[in-house]
Design an enzyme around this catalytic site. Structure first.
Site, PDB file in Angstrom:
ATOM      1  N   ASP A 181     -33.714  14.483  63.807  1.00 58.45           N
ATOM      2  CA  ASP A 181     -34.717  13.621  63.187  1.00 58.45           C
ATOM      3  C   ASP A 181     -35.993  13.616  64.024  1.00 58.45           C
ATOM      4  OD1 ASP A 181     -35.827  11.276  61.572  1.00 58.45           O
ATOM      5  OD2 ASP A 181     -33.800  11.438  60.781  1.00 58.45           O
ATOM      6  N   HIS A 221     -38.016   6.745  62.347  1.00 59.27           N
ATOM      7  CA  HIS A 221     -37.273   7.217  61.181  1.00 59.27           C
ATOM      8  C   HIS A 221     -35.825   7.551  61.501  1.00 59.27           C
ATOM      9  CE1 HIS A 221     -35.915  10.203  58.166  1.00 59.27           C
ATOM     10  NE2 HIS A 221     -36.565   9.403  57.325  1.00 59.27           N
ATOM     11  N   SER A 399     -33.979  10.812  52.334  1.00 62.44           N
ATOM     12  CA  SER A 399     -33.572  10.682  53.741  1.00 62.44           C
ATOM     13  C   SER A 399     -32.466   9.667  53.922  1.00 62.44           C
ATOM     14  CB  SER A 399     -34.756  10.215  54.589  1.00 62.44           C
ATOM     15  OG  SER A 399     -35.489  11.276  55.089  1.00 62.44           O
TER      16      SER A 399
END
Length: 547
Positions: A181, A221, A399
């Site tokens: 990520d 994220h 995601s």
């Protein structure tokens, strides 16, 4: 709209200057002559856990596994290149170059197959173009009392019928998930991850974007994605694999979009392989770059053309399950899935809301060669996640569909460790809501993990030969009893039992004397174990659970 479908997709109005520490080049070698390693001693470059996985699934150690030539790397360093990392599978090195003039003539070296610029020295990036909000319903904040111990995550786990795996004791214990990520900001400080750190299940981190950085200080994220699997805060947020171990790998630079990030991704896959990861989640994808010269065409998403796609397929061949987001391009000009969601042998995820309705931003299949894509779907529209700095809320993107499925797939594999990655993936697909009539929007539909477990249970029953030994009780507390089931003589030297933990480490080995034997295992911690019994040259395996 920019890519790398790290899909927290925040609105960032400021221009961000990516720090320049030199241009990046990929230098591919012709061979591996001069490697400091030998295939006959894989323990020198693969962990014990990785080797155990290869042995368990009969995966050979081959030339792909051999590290690149140390001689060639020394030549690059002497030339003034800074070697950042290498790829075993594709036999290349990623280097930082102070001046493009320094690369002159390198392509003529006899051991260099090619040299390619993967990121220029100076990068100016408007972050808004990469992190545009998806045009979906506004996000929600945590309010009111949650329905059960799963808290706000209850419905998104129940949609996949995943609670049954947890209730049966399969929460990811002994399994290792690697996450690729863009950063995992504050994951080491947030209460939902307390048990992950207190129980030493955070096994490590690596940053391929900036080796000097701290992944817990970088973009959030990856932390959001992690919360969908690893969160363990009863009554607030429970992830789909709350008792698994994790390794966090930063491969994505949120401030730019260049091919070097795909090379980072490949390095991350190889790291996951070498440490013995079972499942990889990568909520990332590519088709469009800051320099349009690098952009992909749809025809290249055929499962065999792009290096990043081939890398994901190699990861599956090395014994791992790879889960990726399909992309958020469904309502723009591109519309298609993004790489490496086009890979064979993986799970790529579409996004739906809790009612099962497709999110209009969710990328559309098929792959360029006509295969059903994405494979399955999960909640990625108003999915409940941990946000930064401390609040809970919902957000949108494929995601978030990917880690929901990845975590439960991990738990399913924990229940059936003798099954191969392909068999586990097949069960997930066959359990899905529209398996008999797949389409290009949700693929085979929303998985049902209870059904997937029953499908695997059936194959285990059908394939299982007559057992020589009955092992009971199971689950056990302190002692197990082994009883020989066949007629005929059994002398004191013809049977051996070997106890193995979830990482493949041998804990105990002893001869079996007689037709009935008790073994005390009271000193073991609770968890999943494997008992291998070898009798007159025949081997059988038993899965054991210690309460």
């Amino acid at each position: 709209m920019k890519l790398a479908w790290l899909i927290i997709l925040l609105y960032l109005p400021l221009l961000v200057h990516a720090q320049s520490t030199g241009a990046r080049y990929r230098i591919e070698f012709t061979d591996k002559v001069g490697s400091a390693y030998d295939l006959s001693h894989p323990e020198s470059f693969l962990s014990e856990r990785a080797l155990s996985r290869r042995i368990r699934y009969h995966i050979p150690i081959d030339e792909y596994d051999l590290p690149v030539s140390a001689v060639y790397l020394d030549s690059l360093k002497k030339h003034g290149f800074k070697v950042l990392y290498t790829s075993r599978w594709f036999n290349f090195a990623t280097v930082a170059v102070v001046s493009p003039e320094d690369t002159a003539g390198v392509s003529d070296w006899n051991f260099v197959r090619s040299i390619k610029l993967t990121r220029p020295e100076n990068v100016l990036k408007n972050a808004e173009s990469k992190w545009d909000e998806i045009k979906a319903p506004s996000t929600k904040s945590a309010q009111g009392e949650p329905d059960d111990s799963y808290g706000y995550s209850s419905e998104q786990v129940a949609q996949l019928n995943g609670k049954i795996l947890h209730e049966n004791g399969f929460k990811g214990q002994g399994m290792l998930i690697a996450i690729l990520d863009a950063g995992f900001r504050a994951a080491n400080q947030l209460a939902v991850f307390d048990s992950l750190f207190q129980q030493n299940r955070m096994l490590g981190t690596r940053d391929f974007v900036n080796p000097q950085s701290d992944v817990f200080q970088e973009y959030q994220h990856g932390m959001n994605v992690l919360s969908l699997m690893a969160a363990n805060s009863p009554g607030t947020l429970i992830g789909t694999a709350p008792d698994a171990s994790y390794y966090l790998i930063r491969t994505e630079d949120e401030n730019s979009e260049y091919p070097v990030e795909m090379d980072n991704y490949i390095a991350g896959l190889e790291l996951a392989d070498s440490i013995g990861a079972d499942v990889i989640n990568a909520s990332l994808g590519y088709f469009n770059f800051d320099d349009p010269a690098y952009n992909f065409s749809y025809d290249e998403l055929d499962g065999k053309t792009l290096m990043i796609t081939r890398a994901v397929e190699l990861a599956e061949k090395k014994g791992m399950i790879v889960c990726v987001s399909a992309g958020n391009e469904g309502d723009n000009a591109w519309q298609h899935i993004v790489a490496p969601a086009d890979a064979n042998g993986i799970l790529s995820m579409a996004a739906v809301n809790i009612a099962g309705e497709r999110a209009r931003f969710s990328s559309i299949g098929p792959s360029a060669d006509g295969r059903i894509k994405p494979e399955v779907a999960a909640c990625g529209w108003d999915a409940w996640i941990q946000k930064y700095p401390e609040e809970l809320g919902t957000s949108n993107g494929t995601s978030f569909a990917s880690p929901l499925v990845a975590g439960l797939t991990t738990c399913l594999w924990q229940e059936y460790p003798e099954k191969t990655p392909a068999e586990i993936i097949d069960a997930v697909i066959r359990s899905a809501s529209q398996y008999d009539s797949p389409d290009n929007y949700l693929g085979y539909g929303i998985p049902d993990f209870e059904k997937a477990s029953l499908l695997l249970q059936k194959t285990v029953t059908e394939d299982k030969p007559e057992e020589q030994w009955k092992v009971s009780p199971n689950p056990f507390v302190n002692n197990i009893r082994l009883e020989y089931q066949r007629s005929g003589l059994l002398d004191d030297t013809s049977a051996t039992c070997i106890l193995i933990n979830g990482t493949g480490t041998i804990l105990k080995e002893e001869r079996l004397s007689g037709r009935i034997q008790w073994i005390n295992l009271g000193s073991l911690p609770s968890g999943l174990y494997f008992l291998r019994v070898i009798t007159n040259g025949e081997t059988e395996n038993h899965k054991l659970i210690k309460k």
